[in-house]
Write a protein that holds these residues in place. Sequence first.
Motif, PDB file in Angstrom:
ATOM      1  N   ASP A  23      -0.098  24.139  64.102  1.00  0.00           N
ATOM      2  CA  ASP A  23      -0.100  25.007  62.916  1.00  0.00           C
ATOM      3  C   ASP A  23      -1.519  25.158  62.344  1.00  0.00           C
ATOM      4  OD1 ASP A  23       1.381  26.730  61.360  1.00  0.00           O
ATOM      5  OD2 ASP A  23       1.616  25.269  59.749  1.00  0.00           O
ATOM      6  N   PHE A  24      -2.497  24.999  63.176  1.00  0.00           N
ATOM      7  CA  PHE A  24      -3.903  25.149  62.768  1.00  0.00           C
ATOM      8  C   PHE A  24      -4.475  26.332  63.542  1.00  0.00           C
ATOM      9  CE2 PHE A  24      -8.479  23.917  63.041  1.00  0.00           C
ATOM     10  CZ  PHE A  24      -8.741  23.863  61.676  1.00  0.00           C
ATOM     11  N   ARG A  25      -4.669  27.429  62.817  1.00  0.00           N
ATOM     12  CA  ARG A  25      -5.140  28.655  63.466  1.00  0.00           C
ATOM     13  C   ARG A  25      -6.658  28.787  63.362  1.00  0.00           C
ATOM     14  NH1 ARG A  25       0.014  29.627  62.717  1.00  0.00           N
ATOM     15  NH2 ARG A  25      -0.177  29.086  60.536  1.00  0.00           N
ATOM     16  N   CYS A  41      -9.025  33.414  69.814  1.00  0.00           N
ATOM     17  CA  CYS A  41      -8.190  32.593  68.935  1.00  0.00           C
ATOM     18  C   CYS A  41      -7.655  31.447  69.784  1.00  0.00           C
ATOM     19  CB  CYS A  41      -7.033  33.414  68.355  1.00  0.00           C
ATOM     20  SG  CYS A  41      -5.948  34.080  69.629  1.00  0.00           S
ATOM     21  N   ASN A  42      -7.163  30.399  69.128  1.00  0.00           N
ATOM     22  CA  ASN A  42      -6.614  29.313  69.933  1.00  0.00           C
ATOM     23  C   ASN A  42      -5.236  29.679  70.485  1.00  0.00           C
ATOM     24  OD1 ASN A  42      -5.937  29.090  67.153  1.00  0.00           O
ATOM     25  ND2 ASN A  42      -5.427  26.930  67.353  1.00  0.00           N
ATOM     26  N   VAL A  43      -4.990  29.202  71.693  1.00  0.00           N
ATOM     27  CA  VAL A  43      -3.732  29.488  72.394  1.00  0.00           C
ATOM     28  C   VAL A  43      -3.157  28.148  72.846  1.00  0.00           C
ATOM     29  CG1 VAL A  43      -2.639  30.742  74.297  1.00  0.00           C
ATOM     30  CG2 VAL A  43      -4.694  31.695  73.213  1.00  0.00           C
ATOM     31  N   GLU A  44      -2.082  27.728  72.184  1.00  0.00           N
ATOM     32  CA  GLU A  44      -1.503  26.416  72.479  1.00  0.00           C
ATOM     33  C   GLU A  44      -0.377  26.526  73.494  1.00  0.00           C
ATOM     34  OE1 GLU A  44      -0.584  24.675  68.639  1.00  0.00           O
ATOM     35  OE2 GLU A  44      -2.730  24.349  68.239  1.00  0.00           O
ATOM     36  N   ASN A  45       0.055  25.348  73.948  1.00  0.00           N
ATOM     37  CA  ASN A  45       1.133  25.303  74.935  1.00  0.00           C
ATOM     38  C   ASN A  45       2.007  24.087  74.653  1.00  0.00           C
ATOM     39  OD1 ASN A  45       2.253  24.530  77.848  1.00  0.00           O
ATOM     40  ND2 ASN A  45       1.711  26.699  77.830  1.00  0.00           N
ATOM     41  N   VAL A  52      -5.891  25.963  74.655  1.00  0.00           N
ATOM     42  CA  VAL A  52      -7.308  26.351  74.763  1.00  0.00           C
ATOM     43  C   VAL A  52      -7.814  26.743  73.378  1.00  0.00           C
ATOM     44  CG1 VAL A  52      -8.985  27.843  75.924  1.00  0.00           C
ATOM     45  CG2 VAL A  52      -6.881  27.213  77.107  1.00  0.00           C
ATOM     46  N   CYS A  53      -9.001  26.254  73.060  1.00  0.00           N
ATOM     47  CA  CYS A  53      -9.620  26.558  71.763  1.00  0.00           C
ATOM     48  C   CYS A  53     -10.084  28.020  71.711  1.00  0.00           C
ATOM     49  CB  CYS A  53     -10.844  25.687  71.539  1.00  0.00           C
ATOM     50  SG  CYS A  53     -10.504  23.945  71.360  1.00  0.00           S
ATOM     51  N   ALA A  54     -10.196  28.502  70.490  1.00  0.00           N
ATOM     52  CA  ALA A  54     -10.639  29.874  70.237  1.00  0.00           C
ATOM     53  C   ALA A  54     -11.999  30.171  70.888  1.00  0.00           C
ATOM     54  CB  ALA A  54     -10.732  30.095  68.733  1.00  0.00           C
ATOM     55  N   GLU A  55     -12.916  29.218  70.789  1.00  0.00           N
ATOM     56  CA  GLU A  55     -14.279  29.447  71.303  1.00  0.00           C
ATOM     57  C   GLU A  55     -14.275  29.716  72.807  1.00  0.00           C
ATOM     58  OE1 GLU A  55     -13.130  27.019  69.312  1.00  0.00           O
ATOM     59  OE2 GLU A  55     -14.791  25.795  68.604  1.00  0.00           O
ATOM     60  N   ARG A  56     -13.497  28.893  73.515  1.00  0.00           N
ATOM     61  CA  ARG A  56     -13.488  29.084  74.974  1.00  0.00           C
ATOM     62  C   ARG A  56     -12.766  30.361  75.370  1.00  0.00           C
ATOM     63  NH1 ARG A  56     -11.342  23.722  76.946  1.00  0.00           N
ATOM     64  NH2 ARG A  56     -11.155  23.272  74.724  1.00  0.00           N
ATOM     65  N   CYS A  83     -14.412  24.268  60.212  1.00  0.00           N
ATOM     66  CA  CYS A  83     -13.935  23.958  61.561  1.00  0.00           C
ATOM     67  C   CYS A  83     -15.166  23.937  62.470  1.00  0.00           C
ATOM     68  CB  CYS A  83     -12.925  25.011  62.020  1.00  0.00           C
ATOM     69  SG  CYS A  83     -12.365  24.739  63.700  1.00  0.00           S
ATOM     70  N   SER A  84     -15.457  22.764  62.974  1.00  0.00           N
ATOM     71  CA  SER A  84     -16.630  22.590  63.829  1.00  0.00           C
ATOM     72  C   SER A  84     -16.158  22.578  65.289  1.00  0.00           C
ATOM     73  CB  SER A  84     -17.268  21.254  63.434  1.00  0.00           C
ATOM     74  OG  SER A  84     -18.391  20.985  64.193  1.00  0.00           O
ATOM     75  N   PRO A  85     -16.915  23.168  66.199  1.00  0.00           N
ATOM     76  CA  PRO A  85     -16.458  23.225  67.599  1.00  0.00           C
ATOM     77  C   PRO A  85     -16.192  21.834  68.172  1.00  0.00           C
ATOM     78  CG  PRO A  85     -18.426  24.571  67.301  1.00  0.00           C
ATOM     79  CD  PRO A  85     -18.219  23.821  66.025  1.00  0.00           C
TER      80      PRO A  85
END
Length: 140
Positions: A23-25, A41-45, A52-56, A83-85
């Motif tokens: 629940d952390f976007r 954006c982050n894509v969870e599973n 995968v984090c938003a940055e990647r 939010c730090s990488p």
Amino acid sequence: MKINSLVDLAFEAKDNAYAPYSDFRVGTVLLCRDGQAFIGCNVENASYGLSVCAERVALFKAISEGHRDFELLVLVSDSDGFCSPCGACRQVLWEFNSQLKIIMSNQKREVKEVNIKELLPYAFSSLKKGDKTVFGSKDC
Ligand code: THU
């Protein structure tokens, strides 16, 4: 593009986050030196480790479209803090620009700027020795 517009764009990107587990976007914009911007954006599973984090997401989109020259990354979340990488993203971003500017914004739209070189000193990297590639750190 001005920083405020990039922050706005990163917040829009955050709305696409798929984060039902944490629940952390997180939203991001990666700006190329030619002015092109890639959002992520982050894509969870359900198998958490595959998230995968938003940055990647943004970086891999850019790389897969032939871009290599990045100027800055904007990173936003709904948190009061910044939010730090994460460590993995620092390493992956550093690969393409060891002096990448990073601008973090909290939900109040306060911003903090850092440089990837501060976030990842002694980065692991490849080094050219003549026509050979060796691995180590450029800092030691
Ligand atoms: N996350 C990012 O997308 N970027 C970061 O820099 C830190 C963490 C994501 C991963 C996961 O989906 C959620 O935030 C909670 O860790």
